[in-house]
Design a protein around this motif. Structure first.
Motif, PDB file in Angstrom:
ATOM      1  N   VAL A 123       0.852  -1.185   0.000  1.00 59.14           N
ATOM      2  CA  VAL A 123       0.000   0.000   0.000  1.00 59.14           C
ATOM      3  C   VAL A 123       0.890   1.237   0.000  1.00 59.14           C
ATOM      4  N   VAL A 124       0.721   2.075  -1.012  1.00 61.85           N
ATOM      5  CA  VAL A 124       1.542   3.281  -1.139  1.00 61.85           C
ATOM      6  C   VAL A 124       0.618   4.489  -1.164  1.00 61.85           C
ATOM      7  N   PRO A 125       0.671   5.345  -0.144  1.00 56.84           N
ATOM      8  CA  PRO A 125      -0.166   6.547  -0.157  1.00 56.84           C
ATOM      9  C   PRO A 125       0.439   7.629  -1.043  1.00 56.84           C
ATOM     10  N   ARG A 126      -0.431   8.298  -1.788  1.00 52.52           N
ATOM     11  CA  ARG A 126      -0.014   9.494  -2.540  1.00 52.52           C
ATOM     12  C   ARG A 126      -0.500  10.680  -1.727  1.00 52.52           C
ATOM     13  N   ARG A 127       0.421  11.556  -1.350  1.00 59.83           N
ATOM     14  CA  ARG A 127       0.075  12.590  -0.377  1.00 59.83           C
ATOM     15  C   ARG A 127       0.647  13.951  -0.741  1.00 59.83           C
ATOM     16  N   THR A 128       0.035  14.965  -0.143  1.00 65.85           N
ATOM     17  CA  THR A 128       0.610  16.301  -0.131  1.00 65.85           C
ATOM     18  C   THR A 128       1.265  16.470   1.236  1.00 65.85           C
ATOM     19  N   VAL A 129       1.761  17.662   1.512  1.00 65.97           N
ATOM     20  CA  VAL A 129       2.364  17.925   2.816  1.00 65.97           C
ATOM     21  C   VAL A 129       1.331  17.762   3.922  1.00 65.97           C
ATOM     22  N   LYS A 130       0.060  18.099   3.611  1.00 64.49           N
ATOM     23  CA  LYS A 130      -0.962  18.144   4.655  1.00 64.49           C
ATOM     24  C   LYS A 130      -1.807  16.880   4.762  1.00 64.49           C
ATOM     25  N   ARG A 131      -1.982  16.133   3.668  1.00 63.90           N
ATOM     26  CA  ARG A 131      -2.915  15.011   3.764  1.00 63.90           C
ATOM     27  C   ARG A 131      -2.632  13.951   2.706  1.00 63.90           C
ATOM     28  N   VAL A 132      -3.181  12.770   2.944  1.00 55.17           N
ATOM     29  CA  VAL A 132      -3.108  11.683   1.972  1.00 55.17           C
ATOM     30  C   VAL A 132      -4.191  11.905   0.921  1.00 55.17           C
ATOM     31  N   LEU A 133      -3.810  11.869  -0.350  1.00 47.53           N
ATOM     32  CA  LEU A 133      -4.772  12.053  -1.435  1.00 47.53           C
ATOM     33  C   LEU A 133      -5.464  10.743  -1.768  1.00 47.53           C
ATOM     34  N   GLN A 134      -4.694   9.671  -1.840  1.00 52.68           N
ATOM     35  CA  GLN A 134      -5.277   8.356  -2.087  1.00 52.68           C
ATOM     36  C   GLN A 134      -4.248   7.280  -1.778  1.00 52.68           C
ATOM     37  N   ASP A 135      -4.752   6.088  -1.482  1.00 52.30           N
ATOM     38  CA  ASP A 135      -3.886   4.924  -1.321  1.00 52.30           C
ATOM     39  C   ASP A 135      -3.911   4.114  -2.607  1.00 52.30           C
ATOM     40  N   ASN A 136      -2.740   3.696  -3.066  1.00 48.87           N
ATOM     41  CA  ASN A 136      -2.645   2.805  -4.210  1.00 48.87           C
ATOM     42  C   ASN A 136      -2.191   1.436  -3.740  1.00 48.87           C
ATOM     43  N   TYR A 137      -2.780   0.389  -4.339  1.00 41.62           N
ATOM     44  CA  TYR A 137      -2.551  -0.980  -3.894  1.00 41.62           C
ATOM     45  C   TYR A 137      -1.787  -1.721  -4.975  1.00 41.62           C
ATOM     46  N   TYR A 138      -0.497  -1.981  -4.700  1.00 43.28           N
ATOM     47  CA  TYR A 138       0.369  -2.643  -5.670  1.00 43.28           C
ATOM     48  C   TYR A 138       0.405  -4.142  -5.388  1.00 43.28           C
ATOM     49  N   LEU A 139      -0.013  -4.916  -6.377  1.00 45.76           N
ATOM     50  CA  LEU A 139       0.071  -6.372  -6.295  1.00 45.76           C
ATOM     51  C   LEU A 139       1.486  -6.786  -6.679  1.00 45.76           C
ATOM     52  N   THR A 140       2.122  -7.593  -5.848  1.00 47.60           N
ATOM     53  CA  THR A 140       3.469  -8.075  -6.153  1.00 47.60           C
ATOM     54  C   THR A 140       3.391  -9.421  -6.874  1.00 47.60           C
ATOM     55  N   ALA A 141       4.525  -9.829  -7.427  1.00 45.04           N
ATOM     56  CA  ALA A 141       4.581 -11.146  -8.077  1.00 45.04           C
ATOM     57  C   ALA A 141       4.231 -12.242  -7.073  1.00 45.04           C
ATOM     58  N   LYS A 142       4.673 -12.076  -5.837  1.00 46.33           N
ATOM     59  CA  LYS A 142       4.364 -13.045  -4.783  1.00 46.33           C
ATOM     60  C   LYS A 142       2.861 -13.083  -4.513  1.00 46.33           C
ATOM     61  N   GLY A 143       2.226 -11.918  -4.482  1.00 48.22           N
ATOM     62  CA  GLY A 143       0.786 -11.861  -4.257  1.00 48.22           C
ATOM     63  C   GLY A 143       0.003 -12.464  -5.401  1.00 48.22           C
ATOM     64  N   ARG A 144       0.436 -12.194  -6.625  1.00 47.35           N
ATOM     65  CA  ARG A 144      -0.231 -12.772  -7.791  1.00 47.35           C
ATOM     66  C   ARG A 144      -0.125 -14.287  -7.784  1.00 47.35           C
ATOM     67  N   ASP A 145       1.071 -14.785  -7.487  1.00 38.33           N
ATOM     68  CA  ASP A 145       1.270 -16.236  -7.460  1.00 38.33           C
ATOM     69  C   ASP A 145       0.422 -16.892  -6.375  1.00 38.33           C
ATOM     70  N   LEU A 146       0.346 -16.260  -5.202  1.00 36.10           N
ATOM     71  CA  LEU A 146      -0.450 -16.826  -4.119  1.00 36.10           C
ATOM     72  C   LEU A 146      -1.937 -16.843  -4.493  1.00 36.10           C
ATOM     73  N   ALA A 147      -2.422 -15.777  -5.126  1.00 41.71           N
ATOM     74  CA  ALA A 147      -3.825 -15.732  -5.545  1.00 41.71           C
ATOM     75  C   ALA A 147      -4.127 -16.864  -6.524  1.00 41.71           C
TER      76      ALA A 147
END
Length: 224
Positions: A123-147
């Motif tokens: 989970v990688v948040p995209r933020r400004t100095v004051k607040r988080v704009l949105q969270d992005n959810y990166y699937l890894t190769a390990k996560g894909r394989d497990l799914a």
């Protein structure tokens, strides 16, 4: 394992399978900035919440397929809605959600932490100095394989992947933003009229009655 731990683990598995089914592959430029071993991304928690609502509520998913059928007259949408509503799926697979100010919502931090610790999803948040704009959810190769392995080894989990693919198709026809998905879900009367902080009710009975009517109309059209 107590009930809370079991629920968090179940939520984590469902979210992993959903993210794996609906995330978008990274292009070359995105790969440079993405976390190590990331292979795809689902952008914004709001979008994840809206997609999860359809996965957790098969009756609403089926009713949206009926909406598409009425607009486009594609028989496959009627068939897919029938696959859901002719079964007890809306009853046994439903995981209700509360309605908040911006629609269906549930706190997912604990479930996501189960995926984040072994780096199945980063989970990688995209933020400004004051607040988080949105969270992005990166699937890894390990996560894909497990799914993939989870659905192969435990066929009962394949249901989530199959339904998540329907959810993805519905989202692609609607628009990729959380706003577009929220606007579509608010067109559902029962959803929109649910008081804040209360459970969004089932529409299984109404959807089944609608399915029966549309089937009868289709049969009459074929006979004409």
């Amino acid at each position: 394992m107590d009930d809370d731990e079991g629920d968090r683990f179940s939520d984590a598995i469902r979210l992993l399978l959903l993210i794996a089914a609906v995330c978008e592959p990274l292009n070359e430029a995105e790969q440079q900035a993405a976390p190590k071993d990331a292979v795809a991304v689902l952008r914004a928690e709001g979008r994840l919440q809206k997609l999860d609502f359809w996965l957790r509520n098969p009756d609403y998913l089926a009713d949206e397929l009926l909406n598409d059928y009425e607009r486009e007259k594609e028989p496959i949408n009627l068939e897919l809605a029938g696959d859901i509503l002719d079964s007890d799926e809306p009853e046994i697979c439903a995981i209700p959600m509360l309605r908040y100010l911006f629609g269906a919502f549930e706190y997912i931090d604990l479930a996501m932490s189960i995926l984040a610790v072994p780096r199945l999803v980063v989970v990688v948040p995209r933020r400004t100095v004051k607040r988080v704009l949105q969270d992005n959810y990166y699937l890894t190769a390990k996560g894909r394989d497990l799914a993939e392995r989870a659905t192969e080894q435990f066929p009962v989990l394949a249901w989530y992947t199959e339904r998540a693919r329907l959810v993805r198709a519905l989202a692609e026809a609607t628009g990729h933003s959380a706003l577009a998905l929220r606007q579509r879900q608010y067109l559902q009367r029962d959803y929109a009229q649910t008081p804040l902080n209360e459970v969004i009710p089932s529409i299984a009975d109404r959807a089944r009655a609608r399915l029966a009517r549309l089937r009868a109309e289709a049969e009459q059209g074929d006979a004409a």
